[in-house]
Design a protein around this motif. Structure first.
Motif, PDB file in Angstrom:
ATOM      1  N   HIS A 172       0.834  -1.203   0.000  1.00 22.14           N
ATOM      2  CA  HIS A 172       0.000   0.000   0.000  1.00 22.14           C
ATOM      3  C   HIS A 172       0.872   1.258   0.000  1.00 22.14           C
ATOM      4  CE1 HIS A 172       0.985  -0.944   4.208  1.00 22.14           C
ATOM      5  NE2 HIS A 172       1.143   0.362   4.298  1.00 22.14           N
ATOM      6  N   TYR A 175      -2.005   7.112   3.520  1.00 23.49           N
ATOM      7  CA  TYR A 175      -3.285   7.777   3.259  1.00 23.49           C
ATOM      8  C   TYR A 175      -3.051   9.059   2.456  1.00 23.49           C
ATOM      9  CZ  TYR A 175      -4.814   4.673   7.015  1.00 23.49           C
ATOM     10  OH  TYR A 175      -5.078   3.574   7.790  1.00 23.49           O
ATOM     11  N   ARG A 234      12.688  -6.740   5.775  1.00 22.58           N
ATOM     12  CA  ARG A 234      11.460  -7.200   6.421  1.00 22.58           C
ATOM     13  C   ARG A 234      10.332  -6.652   5.561  1.00 22.58           C
ATOM     14  NH1 ARG A 234       6.653  -4.560   8.610  1.00 22.58           N
ATOM     15  NH2 ARG A 234       5.781  -5.899  10.248  1.00 22.58           N
ATOM     16  N   ASP A 236       6.606  -5.863   4.821  1.00 17.65           N
ATOM     17  CA  ASP A 236       5.355  -5.584   5.518  1.00 17.65           C
ATOM     18  C   ASP A 236       4.153  -6.239   4.824  1.00 17.65           C
ATOM     19  OD1 ASP A 236       4.090  -3.860   7.587  1.00 17.65           O
ATOM     20  OD2 ASP A 236       3.102  -2.947   5.860  1.00 17.65           O
ATOM     21  N   LYS A 239       0.953 -10.989   3.638  1.00 15.70           N
ATOM     22  CA  LYS A 239      -0.216 -11.845   3.368  1.00 15.70           C
ATOM     23  C   LYS A 239      -1.297 -11.082   2.616  1.00 15.70           C
ATOM     24  CE  LYS A 239      -3.425 -11.363   7.245  1.00 15.70           C
ATOM     25  NZ  LYS A 239      -4.069 -12.033   8.383  1.00 15.70           N
ATOM     26  N   HIS A 240      -1.128  -9.774   2.483  1.00 19.21           N
ATOM     27  CA  HIS A 240      -2.147  -8.947   1.820  1.00 19.21           C
ATOM     28  C   HIS A 240      -1.813  -8.706   0.353  1.00 19.21           C
ATOM     29  CE1 HIS A 240      -4.125  -7.946   5.662  1.00 19.21           C
ATOM     30  NE2 HIS A 240      -2.899  -8.062   6.136  1.00 19.21           N
ATOM     31  N   GLU A 266       6.429 -10.557   6.692  1.00 18.47           N
ATOM     32  CA  GLU A 266       5.472 -10.360   7.766  1.00 18.47           C
ATOM     33  C   GLU A 266       4.125 -10.860   7.284  1.00 18.47           C
ATOM     34  OE1 GLU A 266       3.137  -7.212   8.232  1.00 18.47           O
ATOM     35  OE2 GLU A 266       2.658  -7.527  10.327  1.00 18.47           O
ATOM     36  N   THR A 270      -1.862 -16.851  12.486  1.00 19.58           N
ATOM     37  CA  THR A 270      -1.640 -17.550  13.759  1.00 19.58           C
ATOM     38  C   THR A 270      -2.252 -18.949  13.762  1.00 19.58           C
ATOM     39  OG1 THR A 270      -3.653 -16.521  14.590  1.00 19.58           O
ATOM     40  CG2 THR A 270      -1.564 -15.410  15.072  1.00 19.58           C
ATOM     41  N   ASP A 336       2.834  -4.298  17.029  1.00 14.56           N
ATOM     42  CA  ASP A 336       1.433  -4.455  16.625  1.00 14.56           C
ATOM     43  C   ASP A 336       0.567  -5.145  17.672  1.00 14.56           C
ATOM     44  OD1 ASP A 336       2.195  -5.130  13.120  1.00 14.56           O
ATOM     45  OD2 ASP A 336       1.909  -3.254  14.216  1.00 14.56           O
ATOM     46  N   ASP A 386      -1.483  -0.995  20.362  1.00 16.77           N
ATOM     47  CA  ASP A 386      -1.058   0.131  19.535  1.00 16.77           C
ATOM     48  C   ASP A 386      -1.951   1.353  19.805  1.00 16.77           C
ATOM     49  OD1 ASP A 386      -1.247   0.523  15.862  1.00 16.77           O
ATOM     50  OD2 ASP A 386      -0.729   1.950  17.451  1.00 16.77           O
ATOM     51  N   ARG A 390       4.217   1.601  21.958  1.00 13.51           N
ATOM     52  CA  ARG A 390       5.268   2.330  21.235  1.00 13.51           C
ATOM     53  C   ARG A 390       5.764   3.530  22.048  1.00 13.51           C
ATOM     54  NH1 ARG A 390       2.257   2.077  15.397  1.00 13.51           N
ATOM     55  NH2 ARG A 390       1.997  -0.189  15.334  1.00 13.51           N
TER      56      ARG A 390
HETATM   57  C1  ABC Z   1      -3.397   2.197  13.399  1.00 13.31           C
HETATM   58  C2  ABC Z   1      -4.439   1.540  14.286  1.00 13.31           C
HETATM   59  C3  ABC Z   1      -5.630   1.138  13.461  1.00 13.31           C
HETATM   60  C4  ABC Z   1      -6.179   2.366  12.761  1.00 13.31           C
HETATM   61  C5  ABC Z   1      -5.072   2.989  11.896  1.00 13.31           C
HETATM   62  C6  ABC Z   1      -5.556   4.257  11.260  1.00 13.31           C
HETATM   63  O1  ABC Z   1      -3.945   3.308  12.699  1.00 13.31           O
HETATM   64  O2  ABC Z   1      -3.899   0.381  14.869  1.00 13.31           O
HETATM   65  O3  ABC Z   1      -6.620   0.587  14.328  1.00 13.31           O
HETATM   66  O4  ABC Z   1      -7.261   1.984  11.947  1.00 13.31           O
HETATM   67  C7  ABC Z   1       0.646   0.766  10.542  1.00 13.31           C
HETATM   68  C8  ABC Z   1       0.737   1.454  11.906  1.00 13.31           C
HETATM   69  C9  ABC Z   1      -0.528   1.213  12.684  1.00 13.31           C
HETATM   70  C10 ABC Z   1      -1.744   1.611  11.855  1.00 13.31           C
HETATM   71  C11 ABC Z   1      -1.707   0.861  10.515  1.00 13.31           C
HETATM   72  C12 ABC Z   1      -2.887   1.186   9.623  1.00 13.31           C
HETATM   73  O5  ABC Z   1      -0.516   1.180   9.842  1.00 13.31           O
HETATM   74  O6  ABC Z   1       1.846   0.909  12.614  1.00 13.31           O
HETATM   75  O7  ABC Z   1      -0.480   1.966  13.886  1.00 13.31           O
HETATM   76  O8  ABC Z   1      -2.928   1.209  12.504  1.00 13.31           O
HETATM   77  O9  ABC Z   1      -2.919   2.537   9.323  1.00 13.31           O
HETATM   78  C13 ABC Z   1       1.980  -4.274   9.575  1.00 13.31           C
HETATM   79  C14 ABC Z   1       2.927  -3.431  10.417  1.00 13.31           C
HETATM   80  C15 ABC Z   1       2.102  -2.370  11.141  1.00 13.31           C
HETATM   81  C16 ABC Z   1       1.594  -1.369  10.118  1.00 13.31           C
HETATM   82  C17 ABC Z   1       1.056  -2.039   8.916  1.00 13.31           C
HETATM   83  C18 ABC Z   1       0.532  -1.201   7.819  1.00 13.31           C
HETATM   84  C19 ABC Z   1       1.229  -3.351   8.683  1.00 13.31           C
HETATM   85  O10 ABC Z   1       3.629  -4.239  11.315  1.00 13.31           O
HETATM   86  O11 ABC Z   1       2.823  -1.691  12.144  1.00 13.31           O
HETATM   87  O12 ABC Z   1       0.551  -0.623  10.746  1.00 13.31           O
HETATM   88  O13 ABC Z   1       1.668  -0.884   7.016  1.00 13.31           O
HETATM   89  C20 ABC Z   1      -2.795  -6.716  10.130  1.00 13.31           C
HETATM   90  C21 ABC Z   1      -1.815  -7.005   9.006  1.00 13.31           C
HETATM   91  C22 ABC Z   1      -0.395  -6.763   9.420  1.00 13.31           C
HETATM   92  C23 ABC Z   1      -0.249  -5.351   9.981  1.00 13.31           C
HETATM   93  C24 ABC Z   1      -1.259  -5.189  11.150  1.00 13.31           C
HETATM   94  C25 ABC Z   1      -1.212  -3.791  11.742  1.00 13.31           C
HETATM   95  O14 ABC Z   1      -2.582  -5.424  10.694  1.00 13.31           O
HETATM   96  O15 ABC Z   1      -1.976  -8.344   8.575  1.00 13.31           O
HETATM   97  O16 ABC Z   1       0.465  -6.919   8.307  1.00 13.31           O
HETATM   98  N1  ABC Z   1       1.132  -5.104  10.429  1.00 13.31           N
HETATM   99  C26 ABC Z   1      -5.281  -9.952  13.413  1.00 13.31           C
HETATM  100  C27 ABC Z   1      -5.217 -10.239  11.925  1.00 13.31           C
HETATM  101  C28 ABC Z   1      -3.934  -9.660  11.318  1.00 13.31           C
HETATM  102  C29 ABC Z   1      -3.816  -8.179  11.682  1.00 13.31           C
HETATM  103  C30 ABC Z   1      -3.804  -8.088  13.199  1.00 13.31           C
HETATM  104  C31 ABC Z   1      -3.583  -6.663  13.660  1.00 13.31           C
HETATM  105  O17 ABC Z   1      -5.045  -8.576  13.704  1.00 13.31           O
HETATM  106  O18 ABC Z   1      -5.221 -11.635  11.739  1.00 13.31           O
HETATM  107  O19 ABC Z   1      -3.950  -9.810   9.918  1.00 13.31           O
HETATM  108  O20 ABC Z   1      -2.579  -7.676  11.146  1.00 13.31           O
HETATM  109  O21 ABC Z   1      -4.614  -5.874  13.238  1.00 13.31           O
HETATM  110  C32 ABC Z   1      -3.802 -12.677  17.638  1.00 13.31           C
HETATM  111  C33 ABC Z   1      -4.769 -13.282  16.673  1.00 13.31           C
HETATM  112  C34 ABC Z   1      -4.526 -12.679  15.294  1.00 13.31           C
HETATM  113  C35 ABC Z   1      -4.638 -11.187  15.347  1.00 13.31           C
HETATM  114  C36 ABC Z   1      -3.727 -10.650  16.440  1.00 13.31           C
HETATM  115  C37 ABC Z   1      -3.860  -9.141  16.606  1.00 13.31           C
HETATM  116  O22 ABC Z   1      -4.002 -11.280  17.686  1.00 13.31           O
HETATM  117  O23 ABC Z   1      -4.586 -14.688  16.633  1.00 13.31           O
HETATM  118  O24 ABC Z   1      -5.423 -13.184  14.334  1.00 13.31           O
HETATM  119  O25 ABC Z   1      -4.257 -10.706  14.059  1.00 13.31           O
HETATM  120  O26 ABC Z   1      -3.982 -13.242  18.916  1.00 13.31           O
END
Ligand code: ABC
Length: 537
Positions: A172, A175, A234, A236, A239-240, A266, A270, A336, A386, A390
């Motif tokens: 991606h 924004y 690494r 990011d 899987k997407h 990444e 799970t 995260d 989050d 941080r």
């Molecule tokens: C933040 C807030 C969001 C808000 C957004 C505007 O701002 O957290 O709520 O909507 C970056 C920032 C974040 C920001 C995001 C989006 O961007 O650091 O602060 O969100 O704007 C990577 C990076 C991560 C980064 C991004 C985006 C991707 O490490 O720091 O975020 O470039 C998914 C993705 C994963 C991503 C993660 C943030 O979201 O797959 O690549 N990380 C479930 C889902 C996962 C999901 C995860 C977290 O939730 O299966 O796919 O990851 O949302 C376990 C469960 C899992 C569960 C986890 C949380 O808990 O078994 O299933 O994962 O126990």
């Protein structure tokens, strides 16, 4: 099944009930991106994850450069002033704990303030909201520093015998990024769900299925890979993005730009190692072991059965094979998820939290796979979801005197944890069994005594490294007799060598300093909530 201690028959039956642990075959697998001696080099790494903005401010002159209204040290969703120069000034701290690879979150120039004037006003302090443009550029986020700051950091890391892992994004743009405005057809429409065509959190989602877009993204990554002497990437949100893009475009592209670069995906999955395997098959060397992290939280942070950890290890070693398992990146937490220290929850005494945390650290540094520390792990930093996970690094962290204090938001006497991390990193790095050895399960609760034990072994013409690791998760002391002699997960040469052998504990966490096997059986008695790393003489 109730344990009947002492009876070999019962023990054999129990071990049979455990199912034979995966014998650690090292059958040749699909070639990894890294090859030859580089594979061992990466198996031996200890990764340290930092958000440069939250670590150390080495240059206050850049605090307010770049996008306006994005510097506010009192607002968790904006920049706090940390930068690449600050990181560069703290390499002795990072190296001192035993970390060998520095992973920084992305350093791309970020988009303007998001949701200005609202309670959710935020900026890309984390680096994951790149302001990509076409043609792709190499602009570094001005609040983090310049390209020469980044180059200097990498040079200093290499001068310290350390490596640099660059965090990249191809799923991606940030924004409102420039490229999303100039090339709207390069992006998927809005949809919700986990499908690769649906934007994550509303971020402009690239259409990698389009050859023009795939070429733009791969060229962008190649340019960054060529411009800086990076050792690893690494990737990011792997899987997407369609696997075909990684395998057919991105992996060959970045390896053409810099051969032998270590590629870490990444894939936040799970459900087990079978979900991670496709990323290795697509050409990545490694993935984050989120299934193991969930098991470590369940078993140690929440004081559950060690069957969860034992089962997770059997899954990833058995499903991926030993070679790939040894390159998997294991973690207790990251940016995260809530910090591991927050997982026990309210009402748990701080001493108990520390015991659970130190057990988790013991597992992180002895199980098959590359340990990843998240900044603050080494000083017992608390943090919730989050963005609470941080928080800024405290300035008292840099000295042992400072780490001897008691501070709000940290385990008391952070130096205890720092010193344990340093010791565990040293034990792992100095014992090949732990970073490139086989794995054989010796004991799991199986509904009984909450003990987990396993064997790690590596021998070659020059050295023999043989280690038994034991965790007692009970609130009381526990004793188990480990039947090394009958465990087919251990090579026959090692079984006979260990039949009558003295082992010395390396961890020093309260277990008996030495234990001796007899007739192929090793009896280990551990105090409550501790672990031992027994090295064969
Ligand atoms: C933040 C807030 C969001 C808000 C957004 C505007 O701002 O957290 O709520 O909507 C970056 C920032 C974040 C920001 C995001 C989006 O961007 O650091 O602060 O969100 O704007 C990577 C990076 C991560 C980064 C991004 C985006 C991707 O490490 O720091 O975020 O470039 C998914 C993705 C994963 C991503 C993660 C943030 O979201 O797959 O690549 N990380 C479930 C889902 C996962 C999901 C995860 C977290 O939730 O299966 O796919 O990851 O949302 C376990 C469960 C899992 C569960 C986890 C949380 O808990 O078994 O299933 O994962 O126990």
């Amino acid at each position: 099944m109730k344990r009947i201690a002492g009876s070999l028959l019962a023990l054999t039956l129990v071990l049979a009930a455990c199912g034979t642990a995966p014998s650690a075959q090292s059958t040749p697998l699909a070639p990894q991106a890294v090859s030859g001696g580089n594979i061992d080099t990466w198996r031996r790494q200890v990764i340290y994850l930092t958000l440069p903005d939250r670590f150390a401010n080495g240059n206050t002159a850049n605090d307010n450069l770049g996008q306006p209204y994005c510097f506010d040290p009192n607002w968790p969703l904006k920049f706090h002033g940390g930068d690449l120069a600050g990181l560069r000034s703290k390499l002795s701290y990072i190296k001192g704990m035993g970390a060998t690879t520095l992973w920084t979150t992305p350093v791309y120039a970020q988009v303007p303030e998001v949701n200005p004037g609202t309670p959710g006003a935020s900026c890309g302090y984390h680096g994951y909201w790149p302001n990509f443009r076409n043609p792709g550029d190499l602009a570094v986020e001005p609040k983090l520093g310049t390209g020469s700051d980044l180059g200097g950091l990498i040079t200093d890391l290499h001068g310290n015998g350390m490596k640099y892992m660059m965090d990249m994004v191809a799923n991606h743009a940030g924004y409102g990024a420039s490229v999303a405005q100039t090339h709207p057809s390069w992006f998927h429409g809005n949809c919700t769900g986990d499908d690769v065509t649906c934007p994550l959190a509303g971020l402009p989602d690239f259409r990698q299925e389009d050859g023009t877009v795939a070429n733009y993204l791969t060229t962008l990554s190649k340019n960054w890979t060529s411009a800086y002497a990076i050792d690893a990437i690494r990737m990011d949100t792997a899987k997407h993005v369609p696997l075909g893009y990684w395998q057919g475009s991105w992996v060959p592209g970045v390896l053409a730009a810099r051969p032998n670069t270590f590629l870490l995906a990444e894939a936040f999955l799970t459900g087990g190692a079978s979900q991670l395997k496709p990323f290795y098959d697509a050409g990545f060397d490694s993935t984050f072991n989120f299934p193991l992290r969930n098991a470590l939280v369940s078993s140690f942070a929440r004081a559950g059965s060690l069957d969860a950890v034992a089962g997770s290890v059997q899954d990833y070693v058995g499903t991926l094979g030993l070679d790939r398992a040894l390159l998997t990146v294991n973690l207790l937490d990251n940016h995260d998820v809530p910090r591991f220290l927050n997982e026990p929850g309210y009402g748990v005494a701080e001493d108990e939290i520390r015991r659970r945390y130190h057990l988790g650290l013991g597992a992180l540094f002895t199980l098959p796979g590359i340990p990843q520390l998240y900044y603050g792990n080494e000083i017992g930093m608390y943090g919730g979801a989050d963005p609470d996970n941080r928080r800024d690094m405290p300035s008292w962290a840099w000295t042992s005197t400072g780490r001897g204090g008691t501070y709000s938001g940290f385990l008391p006497n952070p130096g205890l944890t720092y010193n344990l991390v340093q010791k565990l990193a040293g034990i792992r790095t100095n014992n090949p069994a732990l970073w490139k050895g086989s794995y054989a399960e010796l004991w799991r609760p199986n509904g009984g005594t909450n003990v987990f034990a396993f064997y790690r072994g590596y021998t070659d013409s020059t050295a023999a490294s043989r280690i038994v690791v034991v965790f007692n998760n009970n609130a009381a002391s526990a004793s188990v007799s480990l039947n090394i002699g009958a465990n087919t997960g251990i090579s026959s040469a090692d079984r006979s060598s260990l039949a009558s052998r003295t082992f010395d504990d390396q961890a020093g966490q309260g277990a008996p300093a030495t234990v001796t096997s007899s007739g192929g059986s090793l009896t280990v008695s551990l105090p409550a909530k501790t672990f031992a790393i027994y090295k064969a003489r």
